[in-house]
Design a protein around this motif. Structure first.
Motif, PDB file in Angstrom:
ATOM      1  N   LEU B  16      34.026  53.437  43.736  1.00 50.67           N
ATOM      2  CA  LEU B  16      33.753  52.355  44.760  1.00 50.67           C
ATOM      3  C   LEU B  16      33.896  51.014  44.651  1.00 50.67           C
ATOM      4  O   LEU B  16      34.221  50.286  45.520  1.00 50.67           O
ATOM      5  N   LEU B  17      33.790  50.755  43.334  1.00 52.85           N
ATOM      6  CA  LEU B  17      34.095  49.187  43.090  1.00 52.85           C
ATOM      7  C   LEU B  17      35.082  48.705  43.291  1.00 52.85           C
ATOM      8  O   LEU B  17      35.649  47.533  43.599  1.00 52.85           O
ATOM      9  N   LYS B  18      36.207  49.597  42.950  1.00 54.29           N
ATOM     10  CA  LYS B  18      37.526  49.436  43.016  1.00 54.29           C
ATOM     11  C   LYS B  18      37.903  49.189  44.663  1.00 54.29           C
ATOM     12  O   LYS B  18      38.703  48.299  45.012  1.00 54.29           O
ATOM     13  N   LEU B  19      37.328  50.285  45.653  1.00 56.76           N
ATOM     14  CA  LEU B  19      37.469  50.096  46.992  1.00 56.76           C
ATOM     15  C   LEU B  19      36.926  48.947  47.321  1.00 56.76           C
ATOM     16  O   LEU B  19      37.487  48.196  48.252  1.00 56.76           O
ATOM     17  N   TYR B  20      35.766  48.405  47.009  1.00 58.07           N
ATOM     18  CA  TYR B  20      35.136  47.128  47.574  1.00 58.07           C
ATOM     19  C   TYR B  20      35.901  46.042  46.881  1.00 58.07           C
ATOM     20  O   TYR B  20      36.155  45.145  47.770  1.00 58.07           O
ATOM     21  N   ASN B  21      36.532  46.019  45.727  1.00 62.05           N
ATOM     22  CA  ASN B  21      37.316  44.798  45.417  1.00 62.05           C
ATOM     23  C   ASN B  21      38.383  44.516  46.344  1.00 62.05           C
ATOM     24  O   ASN B  21      38.872  43.582  46.725  1.00 62.05           O
ATOM     25  N   SER B  22      39.106  45.679  46.671  1.00 58.82           N
ATOM     26  CA  SER B  22      40.323  45.573  47.485  1.00 58.82           C
ATOM     27  C   SER B  22      39.794  45.272  49.018  1.00 58.82           C
ATOM     28  O   SER B  22      40.502  44.330  49.782  1.00 58.82           O
ATOM     29  N   LEU B  23      38.687  45.561  49.251  1.00 65.25           N
ATOM     30  CA  LEU B  23      38.063  45.235  50.675  1.00 65.25           C
ATOM     31  C   LEU B  23      38.214  43.615  50.470  1.00 65.25           C
ATOM     32  O   LEU B  23      38.320  42.950  51.417  1.00 65.25           O
ATOM     33  N   ASP B  38      41.299  50.493  57.423  1.00 64.78           N
ATOM     34  CA  ASP B  38      41.717  51.708  56.728  1.00 64.78           C
ATOM     35  C   ASP B  38      40.879  51.697  55.188  1.00 64.78           C
ATOM     36  O   ASP B  38      40.218  52.783  54.943  1.00 64.78           O
ATOM     37  N   ILE B  39      40.782  50.383  54.732  1.00 63.78           N
ATOM     38  CA  ILE B  39      39.689  50.420  53.477  1.00 63.78           C
ATOM     39  C   ILE B  39      38.427  51.049  53.754  1.00 63.78           C
ATOM     40  O   ILE B  39      37.820  51.648  53.110  1.00 63.78           O
TER      41      ILE B  39
END
Lengths: 297, 297
Positions: B16-23, B38-39
């Motif tokens: 989740l943190l990885k996705l949140y960072n890419s967001l 998509d993110i």
């Protein structure tokens, strides 16, 4: 030795909490009474004893012309304390408390009042910083009561914390900061009190605007009292001041007009607003005691 | 089984943190792009998997006509979730994301948009509630990005977060919430986004007032988007709504005028302001997609 979990630390914390609770009780009963001055004095002496047992840790100050230190030990630090206005000596504090109790400020000057108030307020905040973690509410509440008490004594008026609004069939209560009402046909005071302001300060101007709208412009003088605007980088021991003067100017131009901003540790950036347009009069808090009559004329 | 410290929980948190960072990276690059849609979709599916492994704990609702539950286990609870608008089924979410990506909302109605947005937003907030302690910032930031993205896609405009102020020799930058500028001679949008408002909401009206003052009344339409106003008593499992309608009315009368307030879970108390003076138009968020063109005329 500084050890919060020592028996001494626990006793200290209990004693302080007991005093703080009696403060809250007394505030609810009567914000004017000298009993409250005595409790504040007791809190000061308790804090002083506690802080005298701490180390004074020098900080690197990025604030021009100001030196700061923290009380504490190793990683646990109090908020920054301005070396030039923190009183080591208790005499001025005792003089100040006497002035508050007798409501006679003829034997103390504005500068010493500012120092005495700063020492009492920052001392309490620092003790809470050291005894608790992340507690911003207790210091904020103490500071609000302390300044509220000083205004109440000086003006000899008990403040309110809400106002009735009557507006074409609408009947609402507006929760406010302290408001002091010297009677009909007299200027009233709207007194927000903040240990620091940052972005939230826009609320102060917005509340003033609502009061101007509901009761008419000029009915309430807005007076903001702040403690300081310092920020501590606790890893690198660096103190900075966080000020937003351009935003203050926009608020003063476009939301409402505050009559005074008093600080116990005035940031230079804000003091310079005395000379800008729109003029915002920012002064050391001690000045309040010698100009308030004129402001209420 | 719900165990944050299990290997599964740790992997989940990292993913989740990885996705949140890419967001966050994508937001800084371009708030309009479908990459961001998509993110957000990926985050939803990750959250859904995590929440499906949790218990659904019914709550006692003190809010008329609304039922709430929390995800969690034993003492650790997510914030309250409105049973009637939280989607178990993923189909509507997929439809909604497709509508966002194609900017074509003809195949989905306002009610389902509100539900899809609510499910995505409250899902993210709930996962953070369960994975972290006392973190209000991450849910707030996600919600701001999410709503900002939806406005940016719908309007096809990249918003700004600060405005230049030029005022007789004064040159300042005013930090704002999102502002969308469709070009000169067109109405602009001032978009504050809050997971909940409480007392801090006065800031929204005050910022609108500053924009009215600096750029002229009517130049910016103020649109507030809120998630919900629920409060959970986590010991007794009781949900209430905290609303201050009389204060909103005073702000709307005396500070500035907001054009719309959209909620994902609209409190009835605020919806009733549609019928009071001063009229404050409070609507479910889905309505935005079908009326915004008219608002910008």
């Amino acid at each position: 030795m500084f050890r919060i979990k020592s028996m001494e630390g626990v006793l200290m914390k209990n004693a302080l909490l007991k005093l703080y609770n009696s403060l809250k009780k007394q505030v609810n009963r009567n914000l004017i009474s000298t009993t409250l001055s005595d409790i504040i004095s007791d809190i000061y002496f308790d804090n002083r004893k506690f802080l005298n047992g701490m180390e004074k840790i020098p900080l690197k100050s990025n604030v021009a012309e100001k030196k700061y230190f923290s009380f504490g030990k190793e990683k646990k630090l109090s908020r920054p304390i301005n070396l030039n206005i923190y009183l080591e000596d208790e005499k001025t504090i005792v003089d100040f408390i006497n002035a508050v109790k007798t409501n006679d400020y003829s034997k103390i000057n504005a500068e010493n009042i500012t120092k005495a108030c700063y020492t009492i307020a920052i001392g309490f905040c620092s003790v809470i910083d050291l005894l608790k973690t992340g507690d911003q509410k207790t210091p904020g509440t103490f500071f609000e009561y302390f300044i509220g008490h000083l205004f109440a004594r000086k003006l000899n008026i008990s403040p309110k914390k809400k106002l009735e609004v009557l507006n074409l069939g609408m009947r609402a209560t507006l929760p406010t900061d302290f408001v002091f009402d010297p009677g009909s046909d007299k200027t009233k005071i709207h007194l927000p009190v903040k240990t620091s302001t940052r972005e939230r300060v826009i609320q102060v101007w917005a509340h003033q605007r609502v009061l101007d709208g509901v009761y008419g412009v000029g009915r309430f003088r807005g007076i903001l009292v702040g403690l300081s605007e310092t920020k501590l980088d606790s890893k690198r021991h660096i103190v900075t001041e966080i000020c937003l003067p351009d935003q203050w100017r926009l608020y003063q131009m476009f939301i409402a007009q505050l009559s005074r901003v008093y600080y116990l540790d005035p940031p230079k950036t804000y003091s310079q607003l005395n000379n800008a347009f729109p003029k915002i009069t920012v002064l050391p808090f001690g000045n309040f005691f010698f100009e308030i009559e004129d402001l209420l004329d």
